[in-house]
Design a protein around this motif. Structure first.
Motif, PDB file in Angstrom:
ATOM      1  N   SER A  40     -15.907  -2.488   0.687  1.00 24.48           N
ATOM      2  CA  SER A  40     -14.881  -1.455   0.576  1.00 24.48           C
ATOM      3  C   SER A  40     -15.474  -0.256  -0.144  1.00 24.48           C
ATOM      4  O   SER A  40     -16.362  -0.411  -0.998  1.00 24.48           O
ATOM      5  CB  SER A  40     -13.639  -1.977  -0.156  1.00 24.48           C
ATOM      6  OG  SER A  40     -13.935  -2.291  -1.502  1.00 24.48           O
ATOM      7  N   TRP A  47      -6.353  -3.656  -1.374  1.00 23.64           N
ATOM      8  CA  TRP A  47      -5.498  -4.600  -0.652  1.00 23.64           C
ATOM      9  C   TRP A  47      -4.854  -5.613  -1.583  1.00 23.64           C
ATOM     10  O   TRP A  47      -5.334  -5.907  -2.653  1.00 23.64           O
ATOM     11  CB  TRP A  47      -6.300  -5.335   0.417  1.00 23.64           C
ATOM     12  CG  TRP A  47      -7.591  -5.927  -0.099  1.00 23.64           C
ATOM     13  CD1 TRP A  47      -7.731  -6.903  -1.052  1.00 23.64           C
ATOM     14  CD2 TRP A  47      -8.917  -5.577   0.280  1.00 23.64           C
ATOM     15  NE1 TRP A  47      -9.063  -7.185  -1.270  1.00 23.64           N
ATOM     16  CE2 TRP A  47      -9.818  -6.380  -0.473  1.00 23.64           C
ATOM     17  CE3 TRP A  47      -9.434  -4.679   1.203  1.00 23.64           C
ATOM     18  CZ2 TRP A  47     -11.198  -6.301  -0.325  1.00 23.64           C
ATOM     19  CZ3 TRP A  47     -10.811  -4.595   1.328  1.00 23.64           C
ATOM     20  CH2 TRP A  47     -11.674  -5.403   0.575  1.00 23.64           C
ATOM     21  N   VAL A  80      -0.914  -8.551   4.939  1.00 25.70           N
ATOM     22  CA  VAL A  80      -1.931  -7.755   4.262  1.00 25.70           C
ATOM     23  C   VAL A  80      -1.308  -6.414   3.897  1.00 25.70           C
ATOM     24  O   VAL A  80      -0.756  -5.721   4.754  1.00 25.70           O
ATOM     25  CB  VAL A  80      -3.176  -7.562   5.148  1.00 25.70           C
ATOM     26  CG1 VAL A  80      -4.245  -6.773   4.402  1.00 25.70           C
ATOM     27  CG2 VAL A  80      -3.724  -8.908   5.616  1.00 25.70           C
ATOM     28  N   LEU A  82      -1.552  -2.649   1.815  1.00 25.00           N
ATOM     29  CA  LEU A  82      -2.387  -1.560   1.315  1.00 25.00           C
ATOM     30  C   LEU A  82      -1.845  -1.109  -0.029  1.00 25.00           C
ATOM     31  O   LEU A  82      -0.630  -0.915  -0.176  1.00 25.00           O
ATOM     32  CB  LEU A  82      -2.344  -0.388   2.302  1.00 25.00           C
ATOM     33  CG  LEU A  82      -2.919   0.943   1.817  1.00 25.00           C
ATOM     34  CD1 LEU A  82      -4.421   0.844   1.642  1.00 25.00           C
ATOM     35  CD2 LEU A  82      -2.558   2.046   2.793  1.00 25.00           C
ATOM     36  N   GLN A  99      -9.497   3.604   3.213  1.00 22.55           N
ATOM     37  CA  GLN A  99      -8.639   2.464   2.885  1.00 22.55           C
ATOM     38  C   GLN A  99      -8.331   1.613   4.110  1.00 22.55           C
ATOM     39  O   GLN A  99      -8.277   0.381   4.014  1.00 22.55           O
ATOM     40  CB  GLN A  99      -7.356   2.932   2.204  1.00 22.55           C
ATOM     41  CG  GLN A  99      -6.471   3.795   3.068  1.00 22.55           C
ATOM     42  CD  GLN A  99      -5.352   4.470   2.295  1.00 22.55           C
ATOM     43  OE1 GLN A  99      -5.226   4.309   1.086  1.00 22.55           O
ATOM     44  NE2 GLN A  99      -4.527   5.216   3.013  1.00 22.55           N
ATOM     45  N   TYR A 100      -8.162   2.248   5.268  1.00 21.01           N
ATOM     46  CA  TYR A 100      -7.880   1.479   6.477  1.00 21.01           C
ATOM     47  C   TYR A 100      -9.139   0.807   7.014  1.00 21.01           C
ATOM     48  O   TYR A 100      -9.078  -0.306   7.544  1.00 21.01           O
ATOM     49  CB  TYR A 100      -7.210   2.355   7.535  1.00 21.01           C
ATOM     50  CG  TYR A 100      -5.815   2.744   7.115  1.00 21.01           C
ATOM     51  CD1 TYR A 100      -4.785   1.811   7.128  1.00 21.01           C
ATOM     52  CD2 TYR A 100      -5.533   4.022   6.651  1.00 21.01           C
ATOM     53  CE1 TYR A 100      -3.507   2.144   6.703  1.00 21.01           C
ATOM     54  CE2 TYR A 100      -4.254   4.364   6.228  1.00 21.01           C
ATOM     55  CZ  TYR A 100      -3.252   3.420   6.250  1.00 21.01           C
ATOM     56  OH  TYR A 100      -1.992   3.741   5.829  1.00 21.01           O
ATOM     57  N   ILE A 103      -9.529  -2.309   4.780  1.00 26.92           N
ATOM     58  CA  ILE A 103      -8.598  -3.381   5.124  1.00 26.92           C
ATOM     59  C   ILE A 103      -8.978  -4.023   6.453  1.00 26.92           C
ATOM     60  O   ILE A 103      -8.909  -5.242   6.605  1.00 26.92           O
ATOM     61  CB  ILE A 103      -7.143  -2.876   5.109  1.00 26.92           C
ATOM     62  CG1 ILE A 103      -6.705  -2.723   3.652  1.00 26.92           C
ATOM     63  CG2 ILE A 103      -6.217  -3.811   5.882  1.00 26.92           C
ATOM     64  CD1 ILE A 103      -5.291  -2.258   3.456  1.00 26.92           C
TER      65      ILE A 103
END
Length: 173
Positions: A40, A47, A80, A82, A99-100, A103
């Motif tokens: 990440s 997450w 899941v 955020l 961030q996406y 995840i």
């Protein structure tokens, strides 16, 4: 259990029919651990995960997922979430993208680990976000972005054709 990651990638399928056989909590724990090993941006790990075993909650989640009944059929759902703003606080607007990506990497690790354990799974993103938040009591800066239906497959899904490398790869020497 599959030990070769390439084999797991090749075998992974979206499963939408599950047996009622339970999954040991220790196995689910290992899948979550696999997700947490994902890369990440800045190691922010934006997450949270909610593991749902409760049948009534799984039925409610299926209803919130536009009546995708297989979600209730799966003995485990992993929602899941955020942690909104966590990446943007460090990376600004670009953090919205990171961030996406982060995840997605965590989810794929979980799906491949499930395949390695001989389990079926399906990544679901079509749902009423507000309803899912209410069902799992997610509040504050937590936003549901995916539900993973998880269980022993009651079907043998066939491989789906994929694009050829020649159609998508440009090589520059």
């Amino acid at each position: 259990m599959t030990k070769d990651v390439i084999e797991a990638i090749e075998q992974r399928r979206s499963v939408r029919s599950f047996t009622s056989e339970e999954i040991p909590e220790a196995t689910v724990g290992r899948l979550v651990e696999a997700a947490l090993r994902a890369p990440s941006a800045g190691n922010l790990q934006p997450w949270k995960m909610v593991v749902v075993y409760n049948s009534e909650k799984r039925q409610a989640l299926a209803a919130a997922c536009h009546q995708q009944r297989f979600i209730a059929e799966a003995p485990v759902n992993i929602v899941v979430l955020l942690e909104k703003g966590k990446s943007a606080d460090v990376y600004g607007q670009r953090g919205e993208t990171y961030q996406y990506q982060d995840i997605g990497a965590a989810i794929e690790n979980m799906l491949l680990a499930a395949t390695g354990y001989g389990l079926g799974s399906c990544w679901v993103a079509a749902f009423d976000e507000d309803k899912v938040s209410q069902i799992i009591k997610a509040g504050g800066d937590l936003r549901p972005v995916a539900i993973i239906a998880l269980g022993h497959s009651a079907e043998d899904p066939k491989p789906i054709p994929r694009r050829n490398p020649e159609d998508v790869v440009t090589v520059i020497h």
